[in-house]
Motif scaffolding. Structure first.
Motif, PDB file in Angstrom:
ATOM      1  N   ALA A  25       1.098  -1.266   0.217  1.00 52.19           N
ATOM      2  CA  ALA A  25      -0.161  -0.117   0.042  1.00 52.19           C
ATOM      3  C   ALA A  25       0.856   1.309   0.108  1.00 52.19           C
ATOM      4  O   ALA A  25       2.195   1.232   0.347  1.00 52.19           O
ATOM      5  N   ARG A  27       0.315   5.755   0.622  1.00 51.36           N
ATOM      6  CA  ARG A  27      -0.296   6.762   1.126  1.00 51.36           C
ATOM      7  C   ARG A  27      -0.127   7.942   0.162  1.00 51.36           C
ATOM      8  O   ARG A  27       1.255   8.359   0.065  1.00 51.36           O
ATOM      9  N   ILE A  32      -5.361   6.149  -0.040  1.00 52.80           N
ATOM     10  CA  ILE A  32      -4.382   5.020   0.373  1.00 52.80           C
ATOM     11  C   ILE A  32      -4.911   4.124  -0.875  1.00 52.80           C
ATOM     12  O   ILE A  32      -5.802   3.822  -1.036  1.00 52.80           O
ATOM     13  N   CYS A  34      -3.826   0.558  -2.632  1.00 53.50           N
ATOM     14  CA  CYS A  34      -3.307  -0.988  -2.326  1.00 53.50           C
ATOM     15  C   CYS A  34      -3.831  -1.954  -3.381  1.00 53.50           C
ATOM     16  O   CYS A  34      -4.863  -1.806  -4.143  1.00 53.50           O
ATOM     17  N   ASP A  62      -8.697  -5.277   3.219  1.00 49.85           N
ATOM     18  CA  ASP A  62      -9.030  -4.558   4.490  1.00 49.85           C
ATOM     19  C   ASP A  62      -7.830  -4.492   5.335  1.00 49.85           C
ATOM     20  O   ASP A  62      -7.453  -3.439   5.922  1.00 49.85           O
ATOM     21  N   LEU A  65      -5.458  -1.797   4.058  1.00 47.39           N
ATOM     22  CA  LEU A  65      -5.781  -0.409   4.246  1.00 47.39           C
ATOM     23  C   LEU A  65      -5.793  -0.052   5.635  1.00 47.39           C
ATOM     24  O   LEU A  65      -5.369   1.001   6.270  1.00 47.39           O
ATOM     25  N   GLY A  70      -5.846   3.413   7.377  1.00 46.36           N
ATOM     26  CA  GLY A  70      -7.520   3.632   7.112  1.00 46.36           C
ATOM     27  C   GLY A  70      -8.195   2.816   7.834  1.00 46.36           C
ATOM     28  O   GLY A  70      -7.814   2.149   8.901  1.00 46.36           O
ATOM     29  N   TRP A  73     -12.672  -1.051   4.157  1.00 47.58           N
ATOM     30  CA  TRP A  73     -13.532  -1.089   2.998  1.00 47.58           C
ATOM     31  C   TRP A  73     -14.394   0.005   3.024  1.00 47.58           C
ATOM     32  O   TRP A  73     -14.897   0.583   1.889  1.00 47.58           O
ATOM     33  N   VAL A  76     -13.226   2.640   0.600  1.00 56.07           N
ATOM     34  CA  VAL A  76     -12.952   2.251  -0.825  1.00 56.07           C
ATOM     35  C   VAL A  76     -13.804   3.000  -1.584  1.00 56.07           C
ATOM     36  O   VAL A  76     -15.154   2.800  -1.640  1.00 56.07           O
ATOM     37  N   ALA A 130      -8.630   4.284  -1.534  1.00 51.33           N
ATOM     38  CA  ALA A 130      -9.514   4.597  -0.589  1.00 51.33           C
ATOM     39  C   ALA A 130      -9.259   6.004  -0.239  1.00 51.33           C
ATOM     40  O   ALA A 130      -8.461   6.472  -0.238  1.00 51.33           O
TER      41      ALA A 130
END
Length: 133
Positions: A25, A27, A32, A34, A62, A65, A70, A73, A76, A130
């Motif tokens: 992932a 940022r 974010i 991924c 998940d 994130l 984060g 989901w 997202v 996300a």
């Protein structure tokens, strides 16, 4: 790009970072981005059955994130999925997981069939973006 922050979850995430020189992932400001793979994040094993692999890929997204700061989901808004093969069973598994993991919204989704993914037994890759304000 040293101004970005990259993330790799413990276990297979950090092992793949070392092995293949990539991250799970990144940022970018209030986003974010991924990739989620269908392997078990602790053992690296890949389920052969497509439903199990797609379920694992959603769980890995998940994990990715949350590892990057984060909330999972719920944040997202964009999904790209790549499938070997792309068929009704795979699409049904994707929709089932959208209903489970993103029950409050419908992210945009691009779904593509491909001939090969990163490892022999991989049948799905899921990329997401996300918004994390």
């Amino acid at each position: 790009m040293s101004h970005l922050t990259y993330y790799n979850y413990d276990g297979v995430g950090k092992a793949k970072q070392s092995q293949f020189k990539y991250s799970q992932a990144v940022r970018v400001g209030d986003r974010i981005e991924c990739a989620g793979q269908g392997w078990n994040p602790s053992t690296g094993t890949i389920p052969r059955e497509i439903n199990a692999q797609i379920d694992q890929a959603f769980a890995n997204v998940d994990l990715n994130l949350r590892n990057a700061g984060g909330a999972g989901w719920s944040q997202v808004y964009r999904v790209n999925s790549y499938h070997v093969p792309i068929n009704d069973e795979a699409l049904e598994a994707m929709v089932r997981n959208f209903r489970k993991w993103a029950p409050g919204h419908e992210p945009i989704w691009t779904c593509v069939g491909v001939t090969r993914l990163g490892e022999d037994d991989m049948r799905v890759e899921i990329e997401v973006v996300a918004h994390v304000p």
